[in-house]
Design a protein around this motif. Structure first.
Motif, PDB file in Angstrom:
ATOM      1  N   VAL A 103       0.728  -1.704   0.354  1.00 28.38           N
ATOM      2  CA  VAL A 103       0.264   0.527  -0.054  1.00 28.38           C
ATOM      3  C   VAL A 103       0.968   1.593   0.057  1.00 28.38           C
ATOM      4  CG1 VAL A 103      -1.948   1.662   1.386  1.00 28.38           C
ATOM      5  CG2 VAL A 103      -2.296  -1.396   1.153  1.00 28.38           C
ATOM      6  N   GLU A 104       2.415   0.956   0.353  1.00 31.21           N
ATOM      7  CA  GLU A 104       2.433   2.902   0.878  1.00 31.21           C
ATOM      8  C   GLU A 104       3.363   2.775  -0.509  1.00 31.21           C
ATOM      9  OE1 GLU A 104       5.587   1.612   3.680  1.00 31.21           O
ATOM     10  OE2 GLU A 104       4.247   2.242   5.403  1.00 31.21           O
ATOM     11  N   ILE A 105       3.659   1.559  -1.479  1.00 30.68           N
ATOM     12  CA  ILE A 105       4.637   1.827  -2.295  1.00 30.68           C
ATOM     13  C   ILE A 105       3.371   2.055  -3.594  1.00 30.68           C
ATOM     14  CG2 ILE A 105       5.276   0.580  -4.777  1.00 30.68           C
ATOM     15  CD1 ILE A 105       6.531  -1.859  -2.135  1.00 30.68           C
ATOM     16  N   CYS A 106       2.541   1.390  -3.652  1.00 32.52           N
ATOM     17  CA  CYS A 106       0.548   1.738  -4.144  1.00 32.52           C
ATOM     18  C   CYS A 106       1.166   3.596  -3.842  1.00 32.52           C
ATOM     19  CB  CYS A 106       0.308   1.130  -3.959  1.00 32.52           C
ATOM     20  SG  CYS A 106      -0.155  -0.258  -4.904  1.00 32.52           S
ATOM     21  N   ARG A 107       0.639   4.235  -3.274  1.00 32.93           N
ATOM     22  CA  ARG A 107       0.706   5.127  -3.369  1.00 32.93           C
ATOM     23  C   ARG A 107       1.855   6.265  -3.690  1.00 32.93           C
ATOM     24  NH1 ARG A 107      -2.467   4.365   2.946  1.00 32.93           N
ATOM     25  NH2 ARG A 107      -4.737   4.127   1.196  1.00 32.93           N
ATOM     26  N   GLN A 108       2.360   5.716  -3.226  1.00 35.33           N
ATOM     27  CA  GLN A 108       4.087   6.199  -3.723  1.00 35.33           C
ATOM     28  C   GLN A 108       3.537   6.675  -5.478  1.00 35.33           C
ATOM     29  OE1 GLN A 108       7.761   4.559  -2.036  1.00 35.33           O
ATOM     30  NE2 GLN A 108       8.747   6.901  -3.076  1.00 35.33           N
ATOM     31  N   VAL A 109       4.183   5.431  -5.884  1.00 30.62           N
ATOM     32  CA  VAL A 109       3.616   5.938  -6.828  1.00 30.62           C
ATOM     33  C   VAL A 109       2.693   7.090  -7.752  1.00 30.62           C
ATOM     34  CG1 VAL A 109       3.013   4.105  -9.320  1.00 30.62           C
ATOM     35  CG2 VAL A 109       4.781   3.303  -7.563  1.00 30.62           C
ATOM     36  N   TRP A 110       1.429   6.227  -7.245  1.00 31.59           N
ATOM     37  CA  TRP A 110      -0.044   6.521  -7.688  1.00 31.59           C
ATOM     38  C   TRP A 110       0.627   9.019  -7.762  1.00 31.59           C
ATOM     39  CZ3 TRP A 110      -2.995   4.103  -4.326  1.00 31.59           C
ATOM     40  CH2 TRP A 110      -3.801   2.090  -5.334  1.00 31.59           C
ATOM     41  N   ARG A 111       1.695   8.996  -6.707  1.00 28.41           N
ATOM     42  CA  ARG A 111       1.601  10.160  -6.020  1.00 28.41           C
ATOM     43  C   ARG A 111       3.034  11.042  -7.175  1.00 28.41           C
ATOM     44  NH1 ARG A 111       2.129   8.902  -0.675  1.00 28.41           N
ATOM     45  NH2 ARG A 111       4.428   8.595  -0.615  1.00 28.41           N
ATOM     46  N   ARG A 112       3.242  10.329  -7.950  1.00 28.44           N
ATOM     47  CA  ARG A 112       4.264   9.837  -9.124  1.00 28.44           C
ATOM     48  C   ARG A 112       5.618  10.885  -8.820  1.00 28.44           C
ATOM     49  NH1 ARG A 112       4.290  13.553 -13.273  1.00 28.44           N
ATOM     50  NH2 ARG A 112       5.174  12.418 -14.416  1.00 28.44           N
ATOM     51  N   GLU A 113       5.913  10.008  -7.063  1.00 31.19           N
ATOM     52  CA  GLU A 113       7.097  10.761  -6.894  1.00 31.19           C
ATOM     53  C   GLU A 113       8.425   8.934  -6.902  1.00 31.19           C
ATOM     54  OE1 GLU A 113       6.500  10.402  -2.336  1.00 31.19           O
ATOM     55  OE2 GLU A 113       5.344  11.310  -2.740  1.00 31.19           O
ATOM     56  N   ARG A 114       9.545   9.689  -7.426  1.00 29.97           N
ATOM     57  CA  ARG A 114      10.902   9.013  -7.079  1.00 29.97           C
ATOM     58  C   ARG A 114      10.733   6.847  -6.674  1.00 29.97           C
ATOM     59  NH1 ARG A 114      12.876   9.816 -12.302  1.00 29.97           N
ATOM     60  NH2 ARG A 114      13.725  12.599 -12.793  1.00 29.97           N
ATOM     61  N   LEU A 115      10.195   6.113  -6.999  1.00 24.02           N
ATOM     62  CA  LEU A 115      10.378   4.907  -6.382  1.00 24.02           C
ATOM     63  C   LEU A 115      11.550   4.701  -5.904  1.00 24.02           C
ATOM     64  CD1 LEU A 115       8.599   3.389  -4.680  1.00 24.02           C
ATOM     65  CD2 LEU A 115       8.293   1.354  -7.109  1.00 24.02           C
ATOM     66  N   ASP A 116      11.367   4.742  -4.554  1.00 17.44           N
ATOM     67  CA  ASP A 116      12.493   4.617  -3.551  1.00 17.44           C
ATOM     68  C   ASP A 116      12.206   4.322  -2.439  1.00 17.44           C
ATOM     69  OD1 ASP A 116      14.950   4.525  -1.683  1.00 17.44           O
ATOM     70  OD2 ASP A 116      15.828   6.662  -1.875  1.00 17.44           O
ATOM     71  N   HIS A 117      12.170   2.775  -1.698  1.00 18.84           N
ATOM     72  CA  HIS A 117      11.111   2.548  -0.665  1.00 18.84           C
ATOM     73  C   HIS A 117      12.442   1.654  -0.530  1.00 18.84           C
ATOM     74  CE1 HIS A 117       7.576   0.581   1.698  1.00 18.84           C
ATOM     75  NE2 HIS A 117       9.250  -0.404   1.218  1.00 18.84           N
ATOM     76  N   GLN A 118      12.556   1.236   0.649  1.00 24.25           N
ATOM     77  CA  GLN A 118      13.475   0.574   1.596  1.00 24.25           C
ATOM     78  C   GLN A 118      12.608  -0.486   3.080  1.00 24.25           C
ATOM     79  OE1 GLN A 118      16.665   0.808   0.146  1.00 24.25           O
ATOM     80  NE2 GLN A 118      15.964   1.953  -1.313  1.00 24.25           N
ATOM     81  N   GLY A 119      11.999  -0.965   2.565  1.00 28.02           N
ATOM     82  CA  GLY A 119      11.680  -1.839   3.454  1.00 28.02           C
ATOM     83  C   GLY A 119      11.802  -3.208   3.677  1.00 28.02           C
ATOM     84  N   LYS A 120      11.193  -4.146   4.345  1.00 27.11           N
ATOM     85  CA  LYS A 120      11.652  -5.021   5.506  1.00 27.11           C
ATOM     86  C   LYS A 120      11.172  -5.975   4.010  1.00 27.11           C
ATOM     87  CE  LYS A 120      10.255  -4.436   9.988  1.00 27.11           C
ATOM     88  NZ  LYS A 120       9.700  -4.977  11.871  1.00 27.11           N
ATOM     89  N   LYS A 121      10.407  -6.246   4.145  1.00 21.08           N
ATOM     90  CA  LYS A 121      10.167  -7.295   2.693  1.00 21.08           C
ATOM     91  C   LYS A 121      10.244  -6.441   0.989  1.00 21.08           C
ATOM     92  CE  LYS A 121       9.298 -10.684   3.408  1.00 21.08           C
ATOM     93  NZ  LYS A 121       9.888 -11.520   4.335  1.00 21.08           N
ATOM     94  N   TYR A 122      10.569  -5.412   0.884  1.00 18.83           N
ATOM     95  CA  TYR A 122      10.557  -4.861  -0.223  1.00 18.83           C
ATOM     96  C   TYR A 122      11.637  -3.384  -0.727  1.00 18.83           C
ATOM     97  CZ  TYR A 122       6.426  -7.245  -1.714  1.00 18.83           C
ATOM     98  OH  TYR A 122       4.704  -8.041  -1.896  1.00 18.83           O
ATOM     99  N   THR A 123      12.720  -4.007  -1.104  1.00 18.53           N
ATOM    100  CA  THR A 123      13.600  -2.546  -1.611  1.00 18.53           C
ATOM    101  C   THR A 123      13.361  -2.215  -3.049  1.00 18.53           C
ATOM    102  OG1 THR A 123      15.477  -3.524   0.065  1.00 18.53           O
ATOM    103  CG2 THR A 123      15.944  -1.917  -1.050  1.00 18.53           C
ATOM    104  N   VAL A 124      13.193  -0.966  -3.614  1.00 18.32           N
ATOM    105  CA  VAL A 124      13.135  -0.753  -4.617  1.00 18.32           C
ATOM    106  C   VAL A 124      14.053   0.389  -4.463  1.00 18.32           C
ATOM    107  CG1 VAL A 124      11.313  -0.549  -6.618  1.00 18.32           C
ATOM    108  CG2 VAL A 124      10.588  -1.718  -5.020  1.00 18.32           C
ATOM    109  N   PRO A 125      14.710   0.880  -5.784  1.00 16.58           N
ATOM    110  CA  PRO A 125      14.869   0.053  -6.495  1.00 16.58           C
ATOM    111  C   PRO A 125      15.983  -1.267  -6.067  1.00 16.58           C
ATOM    112  CG  PRO A 125      15.756   2.344  -7.154  1.00 16.58           C
ATOM    113  CD  PRO A 125      15.646   2.350  -5.923  1.00 16.58           C
ATOM    114  N   LEU A 126      16.108  -2.289  -6.672  1.00 13.35           N
ATOM    115  CA  LEU A 126      17.234  -3.406  -6.336  1.00 13.35           C
ATOM    116  C   LEU A 126      18.192  -3.786  -5.753  1.00 13.35           C
ATOM    117  CD1 LEU A 126      16.239  -6.738  -6.081  1.00 13.35           C
ATOM    118  CD2 LEU A 126      17.240  -6.812  -8.005  1.00 13.35           C
ATOM    119  N   PRO A 127      18.817  -3.752  -4.980  1.00 15.77           N
ATOM    120  CA  PRO A 127      20.302  -3.377  -3.940  1.00 15.77           C
ATOM    121  C   PRO A 127      21.210  -3.110  -5.415  1.00 15.77           C
ATOM    122  CG  PRO A 127      18.841  -4.095  -2.504  1.00 15.77           C
ATOM    123  CD  PRO A 127      18.593  -4.480  -3.791  1.00 15.77           C
TER     124      PRO A 127
END
Length: 346
Positions: free
Chosen positions: A118-142
């Motif tokens: 849900v956090e990533i979806c909302r970041q995408v919908w806001r048209r932010e550059r996707l940079d997510h460092q989570g416990k289960k998902y890391t985007v971009p891939l390290p």
């Protein structure tokens, strides 16, 4: 109270779509498409977007495991685009039998994954550059896990809405708390108005205490078998097989969320009996073991006056949308049911 219906995933889809157009004209508010291990829901929702004008569209549900978070966000934005802002993204964790048996993925950390998706979806919908460092998902891939060429990107197109509504299907205490915290809507199953507060009240309160006011009031969407008339008592028996399937067969012993819900409703012995019978292949006996009061309380079957009282009970318990499961198989009867329900719910 809004009225919805779920498209059948058996039979001809063109006929289903034509019927939903008729139901839309009769006042239907929401049309939902399920995604289990049949045809995907997205292609059908896109078709419905093209042939309807007003009815809202709902995925009920897309499993969080089967698409990457970014693809889930793109899909939701795309469906919202082709429908002119009429789409709600219904998400759920599904269960280990489907996720591991069909998708071949480990069923791990459903709560954490749901939050991050849900956090990533909302970041995408806001048209932010996707940079997510989570416990289960890391985007971009390290860099040490790939080529090292990944970089934060943002959605090329501007979505119709910066925040597509999210509905979470949830049953367990922590899952329901999460839905009340982060989602616009929550979907329980086999909703019994008189027992909802004792089963889910604490979880809903805990989630709402952490809820962002910008999300608005939590919408509650639940499915109900429905038959309206003076001679529909016999249709109660049509509800039993579905309850037996979920309580008895949707999962293994010790890992069946629907069985757990029946226990929390107070049917511990009955839930065990239903599961034992169902897993032993005695499906008819399992259906017969479903308690009468559970069948009646979780459905809308009876004369108009009785159904009106039950609609009021669902509303009093917090339900804002009833997703109808009409028990009369004819297209004309389903149309009459929607028209009657719109009048009674109004």
């Amino acid at each position: 109270m809004r009225i919805g219906i779920q498209a059948s995933y058996s039979g001809g889809f063109q006929e289903t779509a034509a019927e939903i157009r008729d139901l839309e004209a009769a006042g239907l508010d929401i049309a939902a498409v399920a995604e289990v291990y049949t045809f995907d829901a997205v292609s059908q929702l896109g078709y419905l977007a093209a042939v309807t004008e007003r009815v809202e569209l709902l995925s009920a549900i897309l499993p969080i495991y089967s698409r990457t978070p970014a693809l889930t966000a793109m899909t939701a934005a795309g469906l919202d685009f082709v429908s002119g802002g009429r789409f709600t993204l219904g998400l759920g964790a599904s269960g280990p039998q489907v996720i591991e048996g069909w998708h071949g993925l480990p069923y791990d950390a459903p709560l954490q994954r749901t939050r991050e998706v849900v956090e990533i979806c909302r970041q995408v919908w806001r048209r932010e550059r996707l940079d997510h460092q989570g416990k289960k998902y890391t985007v971009p891939l390290p860099a040490d896990q790939g080529t090292g060429l990944g970089k934060p990107l943002k959605l090329i197109n501007t979505p119709v809405r910066e925040r597509v509504p999210v509905m979470l299907a949830a049953l367990g205490p922590k899952n329901v708390e999460l839905a009340a915290e982060i989602a616009e809507a929550w979907e329980p199953i086999f909703f019994v108005p008189e027992k909802a507060a004792s089963v889910w009240g604490d979880s809903l309160a805990a989630g709402r205490a952490k809820r962002d006011p910008a999300l608005g009031e939590l919408q509650v969407i639940t499915g109900v078998p429905v038959a309206i008339g003076d001679d529909v008592e016999g249709l109660l028996d049509l509800v039993r097989p579905a309850l037996a399937l979920y309580i008895g067969g949707m999962g293994a012993r010790g890992k069946n969320f629907y069985n757990d819900l029946a226990v929390r409703y107070g049917y511990e012995a009955e839930a065990k009996q239903i599961q034992d019978l169902y897993l032993d292949g005695k499906k008819d006996e399992a259906a017969a073991a479903v308690p009468d009061d559970l069948v009646r309380a979780s459905s809308l079957i009876g004369p108009e006056s009785y159904v009106a009282e039950r609609i009021a009970a669902f509303a009093e318990a917090g339900v804002t949308t009833l997703m109808l499961q009409p028990l009369d198989g004819s297209r004309e009867a389903r149309l009459r049911t929607v028209e009657t329900m719109k009048r009674l719910a109004g």
